[in-house]
Motif scaffolding. Structure first.
Motif, PDB file in Angstrom:
ATOM      1  N   ASN A 131       0.806  -1.227   0.000  1.00 33.71           N
ATOM      2  CA  ASN A 131       0.000   0.000   0.000  1.00 33.71           C
ATOM      3  C   ASN A 131       0.835   1.271   0.000  1.00 33.71           C
ATOM      4  O   ASN A 131       0.366   2.323  -0.451  1.00 33.71           O
ATOM      5  N   THR A 132       2.056   1.200   0.508  1.00 37.47           N
ATOM      6  CA  THR A 132       2.891   2.398   0.601  1.00 37.47           C
ATOM      7  C   THR A 132       3.951   2.468  -0.495  1.00 37.47           C
ATOM      8  O   THR A 132       4.730   3.421  -0.535  1.00 37.47           O
ATOM      9  N   ALA A 133       3.980   1.485  -1.377  1.00 42.73           N
ATOM     10  CA  ALA A 133       4.977   1.483  -2.453  1.00 42.73           C
ATOM     11  C   ALA A 133       4.786   2.704  -3.353  1.00 42.73           C
ATOM     12  O   ALA A 133       3.655   3.082  -3.675  1.00 42.73           O
ATOM     13  N   THR A 134       5.883   3.315  -3.755  1.00 42.97           N
ATOM     14  CA  THR A 134       5.820   4.499  -4.618  1.00 42.97           C
ATOM     15  C   THR A 134       6.102   4.162  -6.076  1.00 42.97           C
ATOM     16  O   THR A 134       6.171   5.055  -6.913  1.00 42.97           O
ATOM     17  N   ASN A 135       6.277   2.876  -6.370  1.00 42.41           N
ATOM     18  CA  ASN A 135       6.570   2.481  -7.743  1.00 42.41           C
ATOM     19  C   ASN A 135       6.079   1.055  -7.980  1.00 42.41           C
ATOM     20  O   ASN A 135       5.833   0.298  -7.036  1.00 42.41           O
ATOM     21  N   MET A 136       5.938   0.710  -9.261  1.00 43.83           N
ATOM     22  CA  MET A 136       5.405  -0.602  -9.617  1.00 43.83           C
ATOM     23  C   MET A 136       6.334  -1.732  -9.191  1.00 43.83           C
ATOM     24  O   MET A 136       5.883  -2.805  -8.790  1.00 43.83           O
ATOM     25  N   THR A 137       7.648  -1.507  -9.257  1.00 41.23           N
ATOM     26  CA  THR A 137       8.608  -2.559  -8.912  1.00 41.23           C
ATOM     27  C   THR A 137       8.395  -3.065  -7.491  1.00 41.23           C
ATOM     28  O   THR A 137       8.288  -4.270  -7.244  1.00 41.23           O
ATOM     29  N   GLU A 138       8.317  -2.138  -6.544  1.00 43.26           N
ATOM     30  CA  GLU A 138       8.149  -2.534  -5.147  1.00 43.26           C
ATOM     31  C   GLU A 138       6.724  -3.018  -4.876  1.00 43.26           C
ATOM     32  O   GLU A 138       6.514  -3.922  -4.065  1.00 43.26           O
ATOM     33  N   GLN A 139       5.763  -2.432  -5.565  1.00 42.61           N
ATOM     34  CA  GLN A 139       4.387  -2.875  -5.371  1.00 42.61           C
ATOM     35  C   GLN A 139       4.204  -4.298  -5.895  1.00 42.61           C
ATOM     36  O   GLN A 139       3.560  -5.129  -5.248  1.00 42.61           O
ATOM     37  N   PHE A 140       4.805  -4.591  -7.039  1.00 43.28           N
ATOM     38  CA  PHE A 140       4.675  -5.939  -7.589  1.00 43.28           C
ATOM     39  C   PHE A 140       5.411  -6.954  -6.717  1.00 43.28           C
ATOM     40  O   PHE A 140       4.942  -8.085  -6.535  1.00 43.28           O
ATOM     41  N   ALA A 141       6.558  -6.565  -6.164  1.00 40.49           N
ATOM     42  CA  ALA A 141       7.294  -7.472  -5.277  1.00 40.49           C
ATOM     43  C   ALA A 141       6.456  -7.820  -4.050  1.00 40.49           C
ATOM     44  O   ALA A 141       6.442  -8.971  -3.598  1.00 40.49           O
ATOM     45  N   ALA A 142       5.753  -6.830  -3.509  1.00 38.69           N
ATOM     46  CA  ALA A 142       4.871  -7.091  -2.367  1.00 38.69           C
ATOM     47  C   ALA A 142       3.706  -7.979  -2.790  1.00 38.69           C
ATOM     48  O   ALA A 142       3.283  -8.872  -2.042  1.00 38.69           O
ATOM     49  N   LEU A 143       3.202  -7.760  -3.999  1.00 38.47           N
ATOM     50  CA  LEU A 143       2.125  -8.605  -4.521  1.00 38.47           C
ATOM     51  C   LEU A 143       2.594 -10.051  -4.647  1.00 38.47           C
ATOM     52  O   LEU A 143       1.870 -10.984  -4.288  1.00 38.47           O
ATOM     53  N   VAL A 144       3.808 -10.244  -5.147  1.00 35.83           N
ATOM     54  CA  VAL A 144       4.375 -11.598  -5.272  1.00 35.83           C
ATOM     55  C   VAL A 144       4.416 -12.273  -3.906  1.00 35.83           C
ATOM     56  O   VAL A 144       4.079 -13.447  -3.760  1.00 35.83           O
ATOM     57  N   ALA A 145       4.827 -11.517  -2.887  1.00 39.39           N
ATOM     58  CA  ALA A 145       4.907 -12.065  -1.534  1.00 39.39           C
ATOM     59  C   ALA A 145       3.518 -12.427  -1.006  1.00 39.39           C
ATOM     60  O   ALA A 145       3.315 -13.506  -0.439  1.00 39.39           O
ATOM     61  N   ILE A 146       2.558 -11.539  -1.207  1.00 39.37           N
ATOM     62  CA  ILE A 146       1.193 -11.779  -0.735  1.00 39.37           C
ATOM     63  C   ILE A 146       0.564 -12.964  -1.461  1.00 39.37           C
ATOM     64  O   ILE A 146      -0.185 -13.752  -0.877  1.00 39.37           O
ATOM     65  N   ALA A 147       0.888 -13.103  -2.738  1.00 35.67           N
ATOM     66  CA  ALA A 147       0.262 -14.136  -3.569  1.00 35.67           C
ATOM     67  C   ALA A 147       0.687 -15.553  -3.193  1.00 35.67           C
ATOM     68  O   ALA A 147       0.149 -16.524  -3.730  1.00 35.67           O
ATOM     69  N   GLN A 148       1.634 -15.693  -2.260  1.00 34.42           N
ATOM     70  CA  GLN A 148       2.052 -17.025  -1.820  1.00 34.42           C
ATOM     71  C   GLN A 148       0.966 -17.731  -1.012  1.00 34.42           C
ATOM     72  O   GLN A 148       0.965 -18.957  -0.908  1.00 34.42           O
ATOM     73  N   SER A 149       0.062 -16.938  -0.425  1.00 32.83           N
ATOM     74  CA  SER A 149      -0.934 -17.519   0.482  1.00 32.83           C
ATOM     75  C   SER A 149      -2.345 -17.257  -0.027  1.00 32.83           C
ATOM     76  O   SER A 149      -2.698 -16.109  -0.313  1.00 32.83           O
ATOM     77  N   PRO A 150      -3.172 -18.312  -0.150  1.00 34.23           N
ATOM     78  CA  PRO A 150      -4.549 -18.119  -0.613  1.00 34.23           C
ATOM     79  C   PRO A 150      -5.386 -17.395   0.428  1.00 34.23           C
ATOM     80  O   PRO A 150      -5.075 -17.418   1.621  1.00 34.23           O
ATOM     81  N   GLY A 151      -6.440 -16.738  -0.026  1.00 33.42           N
ATOM     82  CA  GLY A 151      -7.330 -16.065   0.912  1.00 33.42           C
ATOM     83  C   GLY A 151      -7.824 -14.739   0.373  1.00 33.42           C
ATOM     84  O   GLY A 151      -7.466 -14.308  -0.734  1.00 33.42           O
TER      85      GLY A 151
END
Length: 220
Positions: A131-151
């Motif tokens: 939510n606090t990422a200022t660019n797509m690179t860091e936002q996508f990296a956080a998305l990759v991390a979140i996407a490891q867990s279903p829900g």
């Protein structure tokens, strides 16, 4: 790593070598090292790279062992990974230079390790980084991390990311690929649906309704 694969194949209890953990910790906490080097040094080899070293490839064993190592490192070095994330945050605008690229790379690797623990508090941390990422690179990296867990959190963040970047075809392709390569339960059916959606996008261009179509399709 190959010895752990052999242990897994023989149904032995898996345990990380203490020297390996200590060595990785030493690299992670050495402020004199280049951050890009640290990020690369603490990144585990891919499953394909590991299988290339085997006489007979065993994808299931390699996947399970790599997942075990990642989670065990995250557990044993949790404090160090947390410090790494906190020390490499930035609220500044995206800058394309080596120091910032290295900082982002190191933070993103540490974030991925922490997310593998599937701890609710760490999930909140990863969501904060998204939510606090200022660019797509860091936002996508956080998305990759979140996407490891279903829900629900995963589903909501995937939807949010698509809504933000739906008009960038290359980014949407990354969004498709992330879900297609996930190992969450039931992902085979998800991939089938995503393949159909990708054909829709390719044939008709990007559509604001693609994620709505995806949601309905995946709910069937």
């Amino acid at each position: 790593m190959l010895s752990l694969v052999a242990d897994f194949q023989q149904n032995k209890t898996l345990a990380l070598n203490a020297n390996f953990v200590h060595g990785l910790k030493s690299i992670l906490t050495d402020a004199s090292l280049d951050k890009e080097f640290i990020a690369m040094a603490i990144t585990l080899p891919g499953e394909g790279e590991i299988m290339d070293l085997m006489e007979v490839a065993d994808p299931d064993a390699v996947h399970s062992v790599r997942k075990f190592i990642r989670k065990e490192l995250a557990s044993q070095l949790k404090a160090e990974f947390l410090n790494t994330v906190q020390a490499n945050r930035s609220s500044e605008e995206y800058v394309f230079n080596h120091p910032n690229m290295a900082r982002r790379a190191l933070k993103n690797v540490a974030l991925g390790y922490l997310a593998s623990l599937e701890d609710p508090e760490l999930t909140k941390l990863v969501l904060h980084e998204y939510n606090t990422a200022t660019n797509m690179t860091e936002q996508f990296a956080a998305l990759v991390a979140i996407a490891q867990s279903p829900g629900k959190i995963r589903d909501d963040v995937l939807a949010d990311f698509y809504n933000k970047w739906q008009h960038d075809f290359l980014v949407v392709n990354k969004w498709f690929a992330l879900q297609a390569t996930s190992d969450i339960p039931g992902n085979v059916e998800t991939v089938r649906n995503l393949a159909q959606l990708e054909m829709i996008v390719s044939a008709n261009g990007l559509s604001e309704n693609v994620f709505e179509i995806a949601s309905k399709s995946l709910a069937v």
